[in-house]
Design an enzyme around this catalytic site. Sequence first.
Site, PDB file in Angstrom:
ATOM      1  N   THR A 200     -27.022 -38.154  10.013  1.00 15.32           N
ATOM      2  CA  THR A 200     -26.481 -38.422  11.521  1.00 15.32           C
ATOM      3  C   THR A 200     -27.402 -38.003  12.918  1.00 15.32           C
ATOM      4  O   THR A 200     -27.194 -37.520  13.677  1.00 15.32           O
ATOM      5  CB  THR A 200     -26.348 -36.753  11.664  1.00 15.32           C
ATOM      6  OG1 THR A 200     -27.459 -36.043  10.637  1.00 15.32           O
ATOM      7  CG2 THR A 200     -25.275 -35.995  10.255  1.00 15.32           C
TER       8      THR A 200
ATOM      9  N   ASP B 269     -11.550 -34.284 -11.958  1.00 16.42           N
ATOM     10  CA  ASP B 269     -11.130 -33.141 -11.344  1.00 16.42           C
ATOM     11  C   ASP B 269     -11.183 -31.511 -11.774  1.00 16.42           C
ATOM     12  O   ASP B 269     -11.464 -30.588 -11.023  1.00 16.42           O
ATOM     13  CB  ASP B 269      -9.591 -33.593 -11.033  1.00 16.42           C
ATOM     14  CG  ASP B 269      -9.042 -34.482 -10.954  1.00 16.42           C
ATOM     15  OD1 ASP B 269      -9.816 -34.942  -9.740  1.00 16.42           O
ATOM     16  OD2 ASP B 269      -7.935 -35.086 -10.691  1.00 16.42           O
TER      17      ASP B 269
ATOM     18  N   HIS C 119      -1.540 -36.243  -7.123  1.00 17.96           N
ATOM     19  CA  HIS C 119      -2.279 -35.653  -6.435  1.00 17.96           C
ATOM     20  C   HIS C 119      -1.257 -35.527  -4.348  1.00 17.96           C
ATOM     21  O   HIS C 119      -1.572 -34.512  -3.957  1.00 17.96           O
ATOM     22  CB  HIS C 119      -3.808 -36.028  -5.582  1.00 17.96           C
ATOM     23  CG  HIS C 119      -4.872 -36.437  -7.089  1.00 17.96           C
ATOM     24  ND1 HIS C 119      -5.215 -35.131  -7.393  1.00 17.96           N
ATOM     25  CD2 HIS C 119      -5.042 -36.887  -7.960  1.00 17.96           C
ATOM     26  CE1 HIS C 119      -6.060 -35.213  -8.519  1.00 17.96           C
ATOM     27  NE2 HIS C 119      -6.114 -36.329  -8.267  1.00 17.96           N
TER      28      HIS C 119
ATOM     29  N   PRO D 222     -26.420 -33.113   7.749  1.00 19.61           N
ATOM     30  CA  PRO D 222     -26.857 -33.744   7.051  1.00 19.61           C
ATOM     31  C   PRO D 222     -27.364 -35.320   7.074  1.00 19.61           C
ATOM     32  O   PRO D 222     -28.122 -35.412   7.924  1.00 19.61           O
ATOM     33  CB  PRO D 222     -24.980 -33.704   6.252  1.00 19.61           C
ATOM     34  CG  PRO D 222     -24.878 -33.114   7.545  1.00 19.61           C
ATOM     35  CD  PRO D 222     -25.321 -32.342   8.138  1.00 19.61           C
ATOM     36  N   PRO D 223     -27.462 -36.256   6.206  1.00 18.45           N
ATOM     37  CA  PRO D 223     -28.797 -37.181   6.174  1.00 18.45           C
ATOM     38  C   PRO D 223     -27.633 -38.306   6.699  1.00 18.45           C
ATOM     39  O   PRO D 223     -26.282 -38.432   6.988  1.00 18.45           O
ATOM     40  CB  PRO D 223     -28.336 -38.240   4.686  1.00 18.45           C
ATOM     41  CG  PRO D 223     -28.077 -36.842   3.788  1.00 18.45           C
ATOM     42  CD  PRO D 223     -27.622 -36.269   4.940  1.00 18.45           C
TER      43      PRO D 223
ATOM     44  N   HIS E  94      -1.283 -40.579 -11.295  1.00 14.93           N
ATOM     45  CA  HIS E  94      -2.968 -40.033 -10.916  1.00 14.93           C
ATOM     46  C   HIS E  94      -2.357 -39.669  -9.662  1.00 14.93           C
ATOM     47  O   HIS E  94      -2.712 -38.475  -9.020  1.00 14.93           O
ATOM     48  CB  HIS E  94      -3.628 -40.233 -11.828  1.00 14.93           C
ATOM     49  CG  HIS E  94      -4.726 -39.026 -11.998  1.00 14.93           C
ATOM     50  ND1 HIS E  94      -5.122 -38.686 -12.616  1.00 14.93           N
ATOM     51  CD2 HIS E  94      -5.628 -38.629 -10.901  1.00 14.93           C
ATOM     52  CE1 HIS E  94      -5.937 -37.727 -12.365  1.00 14.93           C
ATOM     53  NE2 HIS E  94      -6.207 -37.806 -10.867  1.00 14.93           N
ATOM     54  N   GLU E  95      -2.618 -41.101  -9.289  1.00 18.03           N
ATOM     55  CA  GLU E  95      -2.749 -40.582  -7.926  1.00 18.03           C
ATOM     56  C   GLU E  95      -1.680 -40.272  -6.951  1.00 18.03           C
ATOM     57  O   GLU E  95      -2.131 -38.374  -5.887  1.00 18.03           O
ATOM     58  CB  GLU E  95      -3.727 -42.001  -6.847  1.00 18.03           C
ATOM     59  CG  GLU E  95      -4.675 -42.021  -7.658  1.00 18.03           C
ATOM     60  CD  GLU E  95      -6.281 -41.032  -7.303  1.00 18.03           C
ATOM     61  OE1 GLU E  95      -6.096 -40.024  -6.378  1.00 18.03           O
ATOM     62  OE2 GLU E  95      -6.893 -41.508  -8.315  1.00 18.03           O
TER      63      GLU E  95
HETATM   64  N1  LIG Z   1     -25.347 -40.527  17.069  1.00 19.71           N
HETATM   65  C1  LIG Z   1     -25.880 -41.228  16.856  1.00 19.71           C
HETATM   66  N2  LIG Z   1     -25.381 -42.127  17.209  1.00 19.71           N
HETATM   67  C2  LIG Z   1     -25.814 -43.432  17.670  1.00 19.71           C
HETATM   68  N3  LIG Z   1     -26.177 -43.795  16.137  1.00 19.71           N
HETATM   69  C3  LIG Z   1     -25.935 -43.013  15.489  1.00 19.71           C
HETATM   70  C4  LIG Z   1     -26.129 -42.065  15.363  1.00 19.71           C
HETATM   71  N4  LIG Z   1     -26.661 -41.448  13.583  1.00 19.71           N
HETATM   72  C5  LIG Z   1     -26.901 -41.769  13.624  1.00 19.71           C
HETATM   73  N5  LIG Z   1     -26.954 -43.412  14.202  1.00 19.71           N
HETATM   74  C6  LIG Z   1     -27.855 -44.067  13.438  1.00 19.71           C
HETATM   75  O1  LIG Z   1     -27.655 -43.987  12.333  1.00 19.71           O
HETATM   76  C7  LIG Z   1     -29.066 -44.608  12.033  1.00 19.71           C
HETATM   77  C8  LIG Z   1     -29.668 -44.011  10.871  1.00 19.71           C
HETATM   78  O2  LIG Z   1     -29.816 -42.029  11.581  1.00 19.71           O
HETATM   79  P1  LIG Z   1     -30.793 -41.870  11.375  1.00 19.71           P
HETATM   80  O3  LIG Z   1     -31.840 -41.602  10.857  1.00 19.71           O
HETATM   81  O4  LIG Z   1     -31.729 -40.991  12.681  1.00 19.71           O
HETATM   82  O5  LIG Z   1     -30.269 -40.373  10.868  1.00 19.71           O
HETATM   83  P2  LIG Z   1     -31.349 -39.737  10.342  1.00 19.71           P
HETATM   84  O6  LIG Z   1     -30.420 -37.808  10.539  1.00 19.71           O
HETATM   85  O7  LIG Z   1     -32.729 -38.787  10.085  1.00 19.71           O
HETATM   86  O8  LIG Z   1     -30.682 -39.177   8.794  1.00 19.71           O
HETATM   87  P3  LIG Z   1     -31.929 -38.676   7.142  1.00 19.71           P
HETATM   88  O9  LIG Z   1     -31.647 -37.397   7.482  1.00 19.71           O
HETATM   89  O10 LIG Z   1     -31.079 -40.142   5.908  1.00 19.71           O
HETATM   90  O11 LIG Z   1     -33.403 -38.985   7.953  1.00 19.71           O
HETATM   91  C9  LIG Z   1     -29.853 -44.484  12.838  1.00 19.71           C
HETATM   92  O12 LIG Z   1     -30.417 -45.539  13.242  1.00 19.71           O
HETATM   93  C10 LIG Z   1     -28.340 -45.296  13.647  1.00 19.71           C
HETATM   94  O13 LIG Z   1     -28.602 -46.672  13.713  1.00 19.71           O
HETATM   95 ZN   LIG Z   2      -7.752 -37.143  -9.881  1.00 17.24          ZN
END
Ligand SMILES: Nc1ncnc2c1ncn2[C@@H]1O[C@H](COP(=O)(O)OP(=O)(O)OP(=O)(O)O)[C@@H](O)[C@H]1O
Ligand SMILES: [Zn+2]
Length: 755
Positions: free
Chosen positions: A307, A604, A532, A304-305, A528-529
Amino acid sequence: MTFSKLSRPLSRSARSRFVSGRCLGVHGGGTSSLKDEFLNSPGLLADNGGSGFVRGYLTSIGAGRGLGPKRRLEDLNSLLANPRLWRLFSDEAPKKKNYENFYPKDKKEIPKANENHKSESKEESGTEDQGSFQDFMRQIQGYLAPMVLLALILTSYSINPMERKEISFQEFKNKLLEPGLVERIEVANKSVAKVYVRSTPKELMKFAPTVLFFAGLLFLGRRMQGGLGMGGSGGKGPRGLFNIGKAHVTRVDKNAKNKVYFKDVAGCDEAKQEIMEFVHFLKNPKKYEELGAKIPKGALLVGPPGTGKTLLAKATAGESGVPFLSISGSDFMEMFVGVGPLRVRTLFSEARQCAPSIIFIDEIDAIGRARGRGGFSGSNDERESTLNQLLVEMDGFGTTAGVVVLAGTNRPDILDKALLRPGRFDRQIAIDKPDIKGREQIFQIYLKKLKIDNEPSFYSQRLAALTPGFAGADIANVCNEAALIAARGELKQISMQHFEGAIDRIIGGMEKKNKVISKLERRTVAYHESGHAVAGWFLEHAEPLLKVTIVPRGTAALGFAQYVPNENLLMTKEQLFDMTCMTLGGRASEEVLLGKISTGAQNDLEKVTKMTYAQVAIYGFSEKVGLVSFPQREDGFEMSKPFSSQTGAIIDTEVRDWVTKAYKRTVELIREHKEHVAQIAELLLEKEVLHQEDLVRVLGERPFESAEPTNYDVFKKGFAEEVDDGEKGTVVVDEGSASLDGRWCPRSVSSWRCG
Ligand SMILES: Nc1ncnc2c1ncn2[C@@H]1O[C@H](COP(=O)(O)OP(=O)(O)OP(=O)(O)O)[C@@H](O)[C@H]1O
Ligand SMILES: [Zn+2]
């Protein structure tokens, strides 16, 4: 007023993608467990998060509701910051702003080796995206028009000195005296004066158009090189129009400064190990070749983004000590046909020259999308030929080349199958969102850089528990945001309250203190909350609440709730049923306790519908439909349904029946715990934020015993001593909340949003 969904904490990249106006659609996860597949089930979720926001945004402006001046200013500011939006409203963007949007000022700065590059290149790819041909032409017009005007003015001054001409005093003053063209004046008589004009201007005038033309060319050339991402990064000096085949490659060489090492990347130990294996291949090819092994050429980093895929790739460069060439997938693409393949060729030949070396292609999905589909844009041919070139290069100069290609993506599912064949990216390295232990480690890295009023370990543990579902980028963001909040309060140290504020802000956006909400609405939101929360508390397979707030926040949410989810990989029918009930808890509470239902449950209901459709039509849970599965296509372009209209009718009826059944159960549960719901709601109205302790105080401990310790148990104990074997003991925000990255998950951060 409309309510709709809030979404998962925006990861940095998701956010940048959003700002750049590109369509989201990021699916997560590389592991292919059933649950994952389920969660990622394409098409289950259109990217409501992003587009919903834009739409909401547009209506709130377009509808011209009585916005206060402050609000209007905010709208305007975000409008200016987002050229896409701007263009929707007006063709004439303010020149300066528009210009800056397309070519940010700091563009020419050479990225500081590693640290900043990532974010910069991200932004660049975002801006490049928008540089469609029209925009480009607009730019050119923007620069040419003043020049042409200038030339016209200047030519109007060109006066032939040999020629005699009578002019008025006004003309004399304006055209000759003030521009400084007068050489001398002789007074002939009282009414006539002879004015001698300098001759130099004439010579100048002659060349003016030519000079202007060249100056213009030069200027444009510079602009293009700065603006179209061909800038000389990596200290290669300026490149211009004629160097278009060279893409924006960042090189990290042996003696580069600011290198990143594995110690800077927390967690992902398996991934590190796998990557290092590659480096070993690269550095000692003989050892493997002697045994007859073929050396793998590439690995996909999937996750995922935010990470840390890019970070890990950079760290690989730092650790391995071999030259590292990094480029973003979108950097291959240009408005000129043939540039993409050319850039691929150049990149690989550069890499081969300094072999052994590593190439890293970030967001390879930009070019690696399966051929022969993906929208109706005309740029497909170009993308395909770029992809073909990449395939050729990876195959091409076989084993001896000593080049390893790493690539990052969060959509391995849409990649062209040819890319994943042996000999190309034959390995996938999964980088998942960190669990509680991983988050703790990441927090430690970033906490070290902050001035805090306690031990880093004190904070890292607590914060890790409070941030289920956060990726590394979000964690870095929390730390930074906390420091900003503390600085705003003129404080010397950062404390827990700042971190909590930062987390809330990252989940829900800016707090809107002065948002006007009627008492009645606030009450509705609270009930509502509370519905849940109480439903989740008393349903065995649903997830207990971590925290709920009804403070209105910037991403237009009127409140949100975080849950402590279990991290099982499979989901049973019982679990899904309980989660459906929990999701319906808000509406049930409105109906039972307030006697009036509102639009607040829209999000929901949407979730419930998707969840139930998935069970009936994809996971074969319904006897009437049978053991068949009709996964939806992820791109949403479904021309014909894969089932007959009869089957369709059965599916529809089943879904409706199931949801009705779940709602009945939920209403019973809420009736049974009417007192509890009211108590929690009133407490929420009073305190605005409730934590799990508050719930325990009012509702008592959850009445369920399970064979294995659940996440909730781990969480309750405080994970101080659990950290070591806390592998599964993770707390994850309900990602269902969050469809921003195109995922759908039944667990939800229920939330309210006000358009
Ligand atoms: N495991 C980790 N340890 C330390 N810092 C992290 C870690 N994961 C993410 N970060 C921080 O998050 C920032 C963004 O991570 P990065 O750009 O490497 O993610 P990505 O997976 O390549 O995202 P994308 O999918 O959006 O390209 C890094 O520059 C760092 O600061
Ligand atoms: Zn709700």
